[in-house]
Design an enzyme around this catalytic site. Structure first.
Site, PDB file in Angstrom:
ATOM      1  N   ASP A 131       4.311  -2.440  -0.469  1.00  0.00           N
ATOM      2  CA  ASP A 131       4.883  -3.784  -0.425  1.00  0.00           C
ATOM      3  C   ASP A 131       5.285  -4.159   0.996  1.00  0.00           C
ATOM      4  O   ASP A 131       6.467  -4.194   1.339  1.00  0.00           O
ATOM      5  CB  ASP A 131       6.080  -3.858  -1.375  1.00  0.00           C
ATOM      6  CG  ASP A 131       5.675  -3.555  -2.813  1.00  0.00           C
ATOM      7  OD1 ASP A 131       4.462  -3.620  -3.112  1.00  0.00           O
ATOM      8  OD2 ASP A 131       6.563  -3.239  -3.622  1.00  0.00           O
ATOM      9  N   ASP A 135      -0.501   2.782  -9.172  1.00  0.00           N
ATOM     10  CA  ASP A 135       0.697   2.200  -8.560  1.00  0.00           C
ATOM     11  C   ASP A 135       1.931   2.960  -9.061  1.00  0.00           C
ATOM     12  O   ASP A 135       1.826   3.814  -9.946  1.00  0.00           O
ATOM     13  CB  ASP A 135       0.753   0.711  -8.959  1.00  0.00           C
ATOM     14  CG  ASP A 135       1.855  -0.061  -8.236  1.00  0.00           C
ATOM     15  OD1 ASP A 135       2.301   0.380  -7.160  1.00  0.00           O
ATOM     16  OD2 ASP A 135       2.256  -1.117  -8.768  1.00  0.00           O
ATOM     17  N   GLU A 172       5.290   7.290  -7.544  1.00  0.00           N
ATOM     18  CA  GLU A 172       6.155   8.196  -6.757  1.00  0.00           C
ATOM     19  C   GLU A 172       6.729   9.305  -7.622  1.00  0.00           C
ATOM     20  O   GLU A 172       6.983  10.375  -7.061  1.00  0.00           O
ATOM     21  CB  GLU A 172       7.247   7.369  -6.088  1.00  0.00           C
ATOM     22  CG  GLU A 172       6.727   6.453  -4.975  1.00  0.00           C
ATOM     23  CD  GLU A 172       5.905   5.255  -5.485  1.00  0.00           C
ATOM     24  OE1 GLU A 172       6.178   4.814  -6.618  1.00  0.00           O
ATOM     25  OE2 GLU A 172       4.992   4.806  -4.774  1.00  0.00           O
TER      26      GLU A 172
END
Ligand code: MIG
Length: 872
Positions: free
Chosen positions: A480, A402, A405
């Site tokens: 999300d 997760d 980025e």
């Protein structure tokens, strides 16, 4: 880093180049023009400071390079091989490269014009600007644009500008990404362009910040913060061939372990092992199929990656696994800066973290001040992998990557990332985060995948961020997605776009991430999830969980039914995952993938094909009682009932809360698992075949309609029983050759034969004439009633005009019987004792909403709580 804007500009404004109507190069045999050189299989042209080269590669690809800076590629895995058939030469004052599939001509101003063999112009540079950034303006916009990775919006990506910059796309106002937000987490600069039904691909291998702008109908713009652009023009003519070639270049998708295709339950975050055990037990007790439970950041000791808090004891995790669950744990890249924490200390000692002028770079992530591994460095990937195998040894089966980025939290909130100017190793060719940013998660996924693969196991990794090639290592979820109808509606085209972009194992948070989904929204999301390649319910923290039983009894029950059906089809899904691993084909595909000649499906984003054979039309709008379904040309069979529809047609189907319209295409071969036994549902038509995959190997199945029946052949390496079911057989089965037994079900209109041998040729003899598209069907009822119920039990249903039809009382508390109803349609009903004065009521004597069922062979036991005449 300041971008020097435009060192070199040619062409100007909106002027269309004078040569746009020039004939195609007639030949490639002419002498090279003076501004071009040829070296081995590469043609290079120079105009001022700019260099543009073309290199035809074997396998229908031409590599174009603008600019002379060659950077290592994180995406391309196949060492490029020159196309031995290509010719490089001149055509008047243009340098040309010719291949069987495409021709590239470069003019004296280094403008590229590329054409397909059929003459379609696919690249037509009108303006090039190069310097510290590169900007290409091209005429000849394709009719349609698909792919581009993970994107909001419809199936066709024209009309917008799309940014490539992996972003933690959380917008607090929406509890997730905003409608139409761009960019999201993944950057996959690969588009499938389609002109008049003919597809070709454009892959721009550049992980720096970049924009593809399709807003101007006459021209496409590629604008990159880069000094060079590596591009690949990929021939079709079908989407399947484009993606096959693209995934040969960037790597085939990993085949996940079979359990990864089951249902997964997650939330942020189960607080302790006891809770996890209770969830696992509940799934088993309620008979809701599930394969994995997920540990979000709550399971970490103070958000320290690769730790497990004492609240999750080994014994507890073992009990969860003993119930047949796999456990997947999150691993965030932000490593807590904490002397005494072994991951941090070994990271510092090994030089594994990104550095700035003051030493180890510190950014804010969940643990507070955090260090970030440099995944562009081989030794760092090995170090990370060592911690992954450590977790694996403690019984963690899969890894969830997760915030990669990578996300940092600036003051004031909102996802940010580490500074562009940080230096990274680049596998020995140092560069900066500006160049590595979009590939960061790819290399983190690689490190994770390779460590598990090393143990001999097939890895399962889920990654939020990624770049072209992410399919080699990880499944992807849409991050999300807010728990809103708009979030749900944007999900299917997003999954389809990822699939076209070479990423087949994709899914969304079932129920949406922000939480508080209504029962209706959750039910619809569960239906979409049940046909998503990756099916996981998940939700944020501080809101109710989104387990299937957290809504209403009706939602629990329909979730169970949807998931039972997914598990029934797992042999098909697993075979599709194998196909994806062999060819790159998506599991969930847009209809245009299968029906490229049908303009009606070019923008159809609220239907999909699950593999080649099942058309799915999930419901993504609130308050829906019916929806339209477009069926392309050919014969279609409603999946559960065999009701026939002749396409092309737009049909309207009713959509109870449990509905998930699915239609099977003629020629289909669908493997399924029923009561532990392998079943092949076949729908004879033009000769077709399917490759069934299971962990023992591959089985090739072929199917042909015959004038007097159908032939099925099965080729595999070992014998075992398979049931072959032919749809539809409307008149009696005459006989079957080559099987150990056969049967005919006149109501279901199915002929069944049992096959045992490894290699079998089965011949069904019957009259294939269809007597009626959707003949009525008989559905069975089994009703449990209070034991002291007097007299007879009846069913009153919309299918029979609400008359009361008697069942047979087989015991004090059980009645059985059947009704003849429309095939392949929903109907409403209630149980009565012969009139509405004695209709069933809920246990608290309140009115019960109508029950509903589908006109298909199935059996269901229902329970009556009490009767109206017992309630006063
Ligand atoms: O900053 O780990 O998309 O699925 O539950 C939020 C907590 C970090 C974002 C993921 C989400 C996950 C959450 N994470």
């Amino acid at each position: 880093m300041r971008a020097y804007w435009v060192i070199f500009v040619i062409g100007c404004g909106s002027a269309v180049p004078a040569d746009s109507d020039d004939p195609l190069p007639a030949r490639c045999a002419g002498p090279l023009p003076a501004f071009a050189t040829r070296e081995a299989g590469t043609l290079t042209t120079r105009c001022g400071d700019l260099e543009v080269s073309a290199r035809p590669l074997a396998g229908g690809i031409i590599q174009l390079r603008y600019g002379s800076v060659v950077e290592r590629s994180w995406a391309v895995v196949e060492a490029p091989v020159d196309d031995p058939e290509a010719t490089l030469g001149g055509d008047g004052d243009r340098a040309v490269a010719c291949t069987a599939a495409m021709t590239v001509a470069i003019d004296t101003q280094c403008r590229v014009r590329a054409t397909l063999a059929d003459g379609t112009v696919i690249v037509d540079d009108v303006e090039l600007a190069a310097g510290d950034r590169l900007r290409l303006v091209r005429a000849a916009q394709p009719d349609r644009v698909y792919g581009l990775g993970e994107r909001t919006g419809g199936l066709d990506k024209r009309g917008r500008a799309w940014t490539f910059w992996n972003t933690d796309a959380y917008d607090p106002a929406h509890g997730g990404w905003a409608p139409d937000q761009d960019p999201l987490y993944q950057s996959i600069p690969f588009a499938v362009h389609v002109n008049a039904g003919v597809a070709h691909g454009l892959f721009v291998d550049q992980p720096r910040r970049m924009v593809f702008d399709y807003t101007d109908p006459g021209r496409d713009v590629i604008d990159a913060e880069a000094r060079s652009l590596e591009q690949y023009l990929i021939a079709g003519p079908r989407m399947a061939e484009v993606v096959e070639r693209y995934t040969r270049l960037t790597g085939r998708p990993a085949l996940p372990p079979r359990w990864a295709l089951g249902f997964h339950q997650s939330r942020w975050g189960y607080p302790d092992g006891g809770t996890l055990e209770a969830i696992a037990e509940r799934f088993r007790r309620d008979g809701i199929p599930a394969d994995a439970l997920w540990l979000d950041i709550q399971h970490l000791r103070g958000f320290r990656t690769f730790t497990v808090d004492d609240a999750f004891s080994q014994a507890s995790l073992d009990r969860v696994r003993a119930l047949g669950f796999k456990v997947v744990a999150i691993a965030d890249p932000g490593i807590k800066i904490d002397p005494g924490y072994d991951v941090y200390e070994s990271g510092v000692a090994g030089g594994h973290f990104l550095r700035d002028a003051s030493g180890v770079f510190s950014g804010t992530a969940w643990p507070g001040a955090s260090a970030f591994p440099d995944f562009s460095r081989a030794a760092t990937r090995v170090w990370w992998g060592g911690h992954v195998t450590g977790l694996r040894a403690r019984g963690i089966d899969g890894i969830w990557l997760d915030v990669n980025e990578p996300t940092t939290f600036p003051e004031g909130g909102g996802g940010n990332t580490v500074p562009d100017e940080l230096v990274v190793d680049g596998d020995g060719e140092p560069t900066t985060m500006a160049a590595f940013h979009n590939a960061y998660a790819l290399e983190e996924s690689r490190a994770t995948f390779e460590a598990i693969a090393e143990t001999g196991e097939r890895p399962f990794v889920l990654s939020r961020a990624g770049y072209a090639g992410i399919q080699r290592y990880a499944a992807v979820w849409t991050g999300d997605t807010p728990s809103t109808w708009s979030g749900l509606a944007q999900t299917l085209p997003m999954l389809l776009g990822l699939g076209v972009s070479g990423v087949p194992i994709v899914g969304s948070d079932i129920g949406g991430y922000s939480g508080h989904a209504s029962p209706e929204l959750y039910a619809r999301w569960m239906a979409l999830g049940s046909i998503s390649p990756f099916a996981r319910a998940h939700v944020t923290d501080g809101v109710p969980g989104q387990e299937p039983w957290m809504f209403t009894d009706e939602v629990t029950e329909l979730s169970r039914d949807l998931l039972v059906e997914r598990y029934r089809l797992l042999p098909y899904l697993y075979s599709l995952a194998d196909e994806a691993a062999r060819t790159g084909a998506p599991i969930l595909r847009p209809l245009i993938w299968e029906f490229s000649d049908d303009p009606a499906v070019a923008e159809l984003g609220d239907q999909a094909m699950l593999g080649p054979s099942i058309l799915v039309a999930p419901i993504v709008q609130p308050g829906t009682t019916t929806r339209e379904v477009y069926l392309p040309a050919g014969r279609w069979f409603e999946l559960h009932s065999g009701a026939i529809h002749e396409g092309p047609a737009t049909i309207t189907v009713s959509t109870t809360l449990a509905a998930l319209p699915m239609f099977v295409r003629e020629g289909a071969i669908l493997p399924a698992l029923e009561a532990g036994q392998l079943v092949l549902d076949v729908y004879p038509g033009a000769p077709s075949s399917f490759t069934l995959y299971d962990d023992t190997g591959r089985t090739t199945i072929s199917l042909t309609a015959e004038a007097d029946g159908a032939s099925v052949s099965i080729a595999r390496s070992r014998p075992s029983p398979i049931q072959v079911r032919v749809h539809r057989v409307d008149t009696a089965l005459v006989g079957v050759d080559g099987a150990t037994g056969h049967a005919y079900d006149a109501d279901a209109r199915i002929a069944t034969a049992t096959v045992e041998a490894a290699n079998a040729a089965v011949r069904f003899h019957y009259d294939p004439a269809i007597t009626e598209l959707a003949p009525p069907i008989t559905v069975a009822f089994e009703v449990e009633v209070p034991a002291d119920t007097p007299g007879q039990v009846f069913i009153a249903s919309s299918a029979t005009g609400w008359t009361h039809e008697p069942l047979t009382r087989v015991s004090a508390s059980l009645a059985r019987g059947s009704l003849t109803v429309p095939r392949g349609e929903w109907f409403d009903y209630k149980v009565t004792r012969g009139s509405f004065d004695t209709v069933e009521k809920l246990a608290d004597c309140s009115e019960r909403a109508n029950r509903y069922r589908f006109g298909a062979p199935s059996s269901k036991t229902i329970t009556v709580a009490t009767w109206r005449d017992r309630c006063n």
